[in-house]
Design an enzyme around this catalytic site. Structure first.
Site, PDB file in Angstrom:
ATOM      1  N   ARG A  57       0.666  -1.242   0.263  1.00  0.00           N
ATOM      2  CA  ARG A  57       0.179   0.036   0.059  1.00  0.00           C
ATOM      3  C   ARG A  57       0.720   1.260   0.123  1.00  0.00           C
ATOM      4  O   ARG A  57       0.440   2.220  -0.612  1.00  0.00           O
ATOM      5  CB  ARG A  57      -0.836   0.005   1.321  1.00  0.00           C
ATOM      6  N   LYS A 124       9.235 -16.825  -4.822  1.00  0.00           N
ATOM      7  CA  LYS A 124       9.724 -17.841  -5.610  1.00  0.00           C
ATOM      8  C   LYS A 124       9.108 -17.546  -7.256  1.00  0.00           C
ATOM      9  O   LYS A 124       9.220 -18.375  -7.956  1.00  0.00           O
ATOM     10  CB  LYS A 124       8.987 -19.126  -5.096  1.00  0.00           C
ATOM     11  N   ALA A 152      14.691 -21.951   2.640  1.00  0.00           N
ATOM     12  CA  ALA A 152      15.142 -20.745   3.313  1.00  0.00           C
ATOM     13  C   ALA A 152      16.532 -20.906   3.856  1.00  0.00           C
ATOM     14  O   ALA A 152      16.854 -20.431   4.941  1.00  0.00           O
ATOM     15  CB  ALA A 152      14.221 -21.010   5.061  1.00  0.00           C
ATOM     16  N   LEU A 154      19.046 -23.143   3.365  1.00  0.00           N
ATOM     17  CA  LEU A 154      19.974 -24.106   3.604  1.00  0.00           C
ATOM     18  C   LEU A 154      20.758 -24.333   2.127  1.00  0.00           C
ATOM     19  O   LEU A 154      20.214 -23.625   1.171  1.00  0.00           O
ATOM     20  CB  LEU A 154      18.995 -25.354   3.664  1.00  0.00           C
ATOM     21  N   GLY A 205       1.284 -21.408  12.799  1.00  0.00           N
ATOM     22  CA  GLY A 205       1.971 -20.573  11.776  1.00  0.00           C
ATOM     23  C   GLY A 205       2.748 -21.344  10.928  1.00  0.00           C
ATOM     24  O   GLY A 205       3.515 -20.859  10.026  1.00  0.00           O
ATOM     25  N   GLU A 208       0.240 -21.583   5.383  1.00  0.00           N
ATOM     26  CA  GLU A 208      -0.400 -20.337   4.916  1.00  0.00           C
ATOM     27  C   GLU A 208      -1.840 -20.106   5.571  1.00  0.00           C
ATOM     28  O   GLU A 208      -2.370 -21.100   5.954  1.00  0.00           O
ATOM     29  CB  GLU A 208      -0.626 -20.309   3.345  1.00  0.00           C
ATOM     30  N   ASP A 219       3.230 -24.699  -3.764  1.00  0.00           N
ATOM     31  CA  ASP A 219       4.340 -24.030  -3.556  1.00  0.00           C
ATOM     32  C   ASP A 219       5.626 -24.964  -3.746  1.00  0.00           C
ATOM     33  O   ASP A 219       6.494 -24.235  -4.037  1.00  0.00           O
ATOM     34  CB  ASP A 219       4.147 -23.845  -1.874  1.00  0.00           C
ATOM     35  N   LYS A 223       9.165 -24.651  -5.842  1.00  0.00           N
ATOM     36  CA  LYS A 223      10.739 -25.103  -5.389  1.00  0.00           C
ATOM     37  C   LYS A 223      11.347 -25.958  -6.269  1.00  0.00           C
ATOM     38  O   LYS A 223      12.447 -25.851  -6.595  1.00  0.00           O
ATOM     39  CB  LYS A 223      10.552 -25.384  -4.048  1.00  0.00           C
ATOM     40  N   GLY A 338      10.313 -20.519   8.117  1.00  0.00           N
ATOM     41  CA  GLY A 338      10.286 -19.658   9.319  1.00  0.00           C
ATOM     42  C   GLY A 338      11.200 -18.320   8.862  1.00  0.00           C
ATOM     43  O   GLY A 338      11.844 -18.483   8.009  1.00  0.00           O
TER      44      GLY A 338
HETATM   45  N1  LIG Z   1       7.279 -17.120   6.079  1.00  0.00           N
HETATM   46  C1  LIG Z   1       8.070 -17.956   5.905  1.00  0.00           C
HETATM   47  O1  LIG Z   1       8.597 -18.959   6.721  1.00  0.00           O
HETATM   48  C2  LIG Z   1       8.777 -17.988   4.455  1.00  0.00           C
HETATM   49  C3  LIG Z   1       9.964 -18.926   4.214  1.00  0.00           C
HETATM   50  C4  LIG Z   1      10.588 -18.906   3.156  1.00  0.00           C
HETATM   51  C5  LIG Z   1       9.913 -18.250   2.067  1.00  0.00           C
HETATM   52  N2  LIG Z   1       9.062 -17.389   2.326  1.00  0.00           N
HETATM   53  C6  LIG Z   1       8.453 -16.513   1.084  1.00  0.00           C
HETATM   54  O2  LIG Z   1       8.758 -15.054   1.812  1.00  0.00           O
HETATM   55  C7  LIG Z   1       7.892 -14.117   0.832  1.00  0.00           C
HETATM   56  C8  LIG Z   1       7.278 -13.289   2.170  1.00  0.00           C
HETATM   57  O3  LIG Z   1       6.419 -14.239   3.043  1.00  0.00           O
HETATM   58  P1  LIG Z   1       5.910 -13.467   4.167  1.00  0.00           P
HETATM   59  O4  LIG Z   1       5.588 -14.778   5.154  1.00  0.00           O
HETATM   60  O5  LIG Z   1       6.704 -12.621   4.839  1.00  0.00           O
HETATM   61  O6  LIG Z   1       4.374 -13.002   3.831  1.00  0.00           O
HETATM   62  P2  LIG Z   1       3.424 -11.886   4.363  1.00  0.00           P
HETATM   63  O7  LIG Z   1       3.579 -11.923   5.697  1.00  0.00           O
HETATM   64  O8  LIG Z   1       2.204 -12.105   3.697  1.00  0.00           O
HETATM   65  O9  LIG Z   1       4.079 -10.527   3.616  1.00  0.00           O
HETATM   66  C9  LIG Z   1       4.219 -10.273   2.311  1.00  0.00           C
HETATM   67  C10 LIG Z   1       4.194  -8.794   2.275  1.00  0.00           C
HETATM   68  O10 LIG Z   1       4.483  -8.396   0.931  1.00  0.00           O
HETATM   69  C11 LIG Z   1       3.862  -7.155   0.652  1.00  0.00           C
HETATM   70  N3  LIG Z   1       3.511  -6.965  -0.620  1.00  0.00           N
HETATM   71  C12 LIG Z   1       2.420  -7.589  -1.357  1.00  0.00           C
HETATM   72  N4  LIG Z   1       2.524  -7.026  -2.654  1.00  0.00           N
HETATM   73  C13 LIG Z   1       3.620  -5.980  -2.830  1.00  0.00           C
HETATM   74  C14 LIG Z   1       3.876  -5.106  -3.740  1.00  0.00           C
HETATM   75  N5  LIG Z   1       3.265  -4.970  -4.824  1.00  0.00           N
HETATM   76  N6  LIG Z   1       4.748  -4.346  -3.291  1.00  0.00           N
HETATM   77  C15 LIG Z   1       5.198  -4.076  -2.216  1.00  0.00           C
HETATM   78  N7  LIG Z   1       4.908  -5.030  -1.036  1.00  0.00           N
HETATM   79  C16 LIG Z   1       4.180  -6.077  -1.283  1.00  0.00           C
HETATM   80  C17 LIG Z   1       2.790  -7.177   1.914  1.00  0.00           C
HETATM   81  O11 LIG Z   1       2.174  -5.985   1.834  1.00  0.00           O
HETATM   82  P3  LIG Z   1       0.896  -5.679   2.973  1.00  0.00           P
HETATM   83  O12 LIG Z   1       1.675  -5.635   4.188  1.00  0.00           O
HETATM   84  O13 LIG Z   1       0.317  -4.449   2.447  1.00  0.00           O
HETATM   85  O14 LIG Z   1      -0.140  -6.819   2.604  1.00  0.00           O
HETATM   86  C18 LIG Z   1       3.375  -7.831   2.703  1.00  0.00           C
HETATM   87  O15 LIG Z   1       4.181  -6.835   3.579  1.00  0.00           O
HETATM   88  C19 LIG Z   1       6.736 -15.129   0.262  1.00  0.00           C
HETATM   89  O16 LIG Z   1       7.641 -15.189  -1.188  1.00  0.00           O
HETATM   90  C20 LIG Z   1       7.158 -16.451   0.882  1.00  0.00           C
HETATM   91  O17 LIG Z   1       6.741 -17.417   0.248  1.00  0.00           O
HETATM   92  C21 LIG Z   1       8.428 -17.249   3.660  1.00  0.00           C
END
Ligand SMILES: NC(=O)c1ccc[n+]([C@@H]2O[C@H](COP(=O)([O-])OP(=O)(O)OC[C@H]3O[C@@H](n4cnc5c(N)ncnc54)[C@H](OP(=O)(O)O)[C@@H]3O)[C@@H](O)[C@H]2O)c1
Length: 358
Positions: A57, A124, A152, A154, A205, A208, A219, A223, A338
């Site tokens: 946003r 990804k 993540a 590794l 947590g 998703e 997902d 990968k 994580g």
């Molecule tokens: N969580 C994990 O353990 C984990 C592990 C490995 C990889 N990942 C990867 O890491 C990435 C983030 O994961 P997360 O868990 O942090 O997701 P998340 O909590 O849903 O956060 C996603 C963030 O991206 C923002 N976003 C979405 N569209 C955007 C845009 N067009 N421009 C700028 N910002 C934008 C969102 O904004 P808003 O705040 O406004 O919604 C939010 O701040 C994903 O690709 C996920 O697959 C996550």
């Protein structure tokens, strides 16, 4: 109270060092900011200066440097987010960190690379999406940091690349690549309904918010595509055969009906478990790439001594067969999900690229 080092950048950092833009301030983005802030306070990231931060946003920019500790709060008063703002906020040779899951943001990776920026990503959709985008990114591989996309951080992609750089062909891959599905099948004993475990995993947590994203295998597909492409197979996204765990009732459920529809998983999975158990095996959700480059994902019944059947919690595991590891695979195992480990992997790539990119 914020410590001085958390609140402002030192004058030397404001004029030298590497500038960063962070997109995404959710779980991973926030952990990235917290880690960067701690490293600034410890004096370990003097050469890194955050100049732009954005969520879906809002965005804020300051070429003199933003304090990572309060960047997220300051976003509330920021400008309306526009992806083009990243390129103008960053000086040439800056580093863009993608901590979103956004297709739109991933579509910018090749453009940013072509413009001379470096890109570090947990998203990804960059190299695990369409093949043309993967190829466009590969043309600038030396400025692309992708360790956080699979496992993540590794050393999975790194090991594949080092084996190939040393002359090995990759003869096959097999992996448990989803932390949430690893946890579910490490805990499923055929007694408790599978849907109860899915709810528990969601509360912890591990999945998703909508667990269908994990259970569909999509997902894991991304990968496997990233791993397969880095193993030397230029696979189209459509080339991966995916056996989703989702029964029709869950596929069709509206967002507010998902919880009630989870029970549709129970009987089919109890049956799969019983079948595997009867022949002394255990079900695991596995991604495989064979020697001919065929890729498939789905539930398999593994012998208990199979390297992919062991491990605990949310551990990811990857077995790699190559010329030198042809009798038995190289197996890499560890926490592969994580926000903390993912943010650490992003920063590792940032440090690496900050040293090389000028
Ligand atoms: N969580 C994990 O353990 C984990 C592990 C490995 C990889 N990942 C990867 O890491 C990435 C983030 O994961 P997360 O868990 O942090 O997701 P998340 O909590 O849903 O956060 C996603 C963030 O991206 C923002 N976003 C979405 N569209 C955007 C845009 N067009 N421009 C700028 N910002 C934008 C969102 O904004 P808003 O705040 O406004 O919604 C939010 O701040 C994903 O690709 C996920 O697959 C996550």
């Amino acid at each position: 109270m914020l410590r001085f080092a958390e609140n402002v950048q030192s004058p030397s950092a404001a004029t030298t060092g590497k500038s960063l833009a962070l997109l995404g301030t959710g779980l991973v983005g926030s952990a990235f900011l917290a880690r960067l802030s701690r490293l600034h306070a410890d004096g370990a990231a003097k050469n890194l200066r955050l100049v732009h931060a954005a969520n879906s946003r809002r965005c804020i920019s300051d070429r003199a440097g933003l304090a990572p500790a309060n960047a997220r709060t300051r976003l509330d008063d920021g400008e309306c987010q526009q992806i083009e703002a990243v390129g103008t906020a960053l000086p040439a040779s800056g580093i863009i960190v993608d901590a979103t899951a956004s297709e739109d943001v991933a579509a910018w990776h090749p453009r940013w690379l072509a413009a001379g920026f470096s890109v570090v990503t947990a998203n990804k959709a960059g190299t695990g999406g369409e093949l043309a985008r993967y190829r466009a990114i590969q043309a600038h591989a030396s400025r692309y940091g992708d360790a956080a996309t699979v496992g993540a951080g590794l050393p999975l992609l790194r090991s594949l690349r080092e084996l190939r750089a040393g002359g090995d062909r990759i003869l096959g891959l097999a992996g448990v690549l989803s932390g949430s599905l690893a946890w579910l099948f490490n805990h499923y004993d055929g007694m408790r309904p599978f849907s109860v475990l899915v709810r528990e995993a969601r509360q912890r947590g591990y999945t998703e918010p909508d667990p269908r994203l994990d259970l569909s295998g999509q997902d894991v597909k991304r990968k496997l595509l990233i791993l397969a492409r880095n193993a030397g197979h230029s696979l189209d996204a459509e080339a991966v055969t995916v056996e989703s765990l989702l029964p029709e009732a869950l596929v069709r459920a509206a967002a507010d009906e998902v919880d009630a529809a989870l029970a549709a998983l129970d009987e089919p999975l109890r049956e799969r478990f019983r079948e595997a158990h009867r022949i002394g095996r255990c079900p695991r959700f596995v991604a495989r790439l064979d020697r001919e480059g065929r890729a498939r994902i789905g539930l398999e019944s593994l012998l208990p001594e199979d390297p992919l059947a062991s491990g605990s919690g949310c551990d990811n595991r990857l077995a790699i067969w190559s010329d030198r590891y042809s009798d038995g695979p190289l197996v890499i195992q560890g926490p592969g999900a994580g926000a903390e480990v993912t943010a650490a992997a992003l920063l590792d790539d940032v440090f690496r690229l900050a040293k090389t990119a000028d």
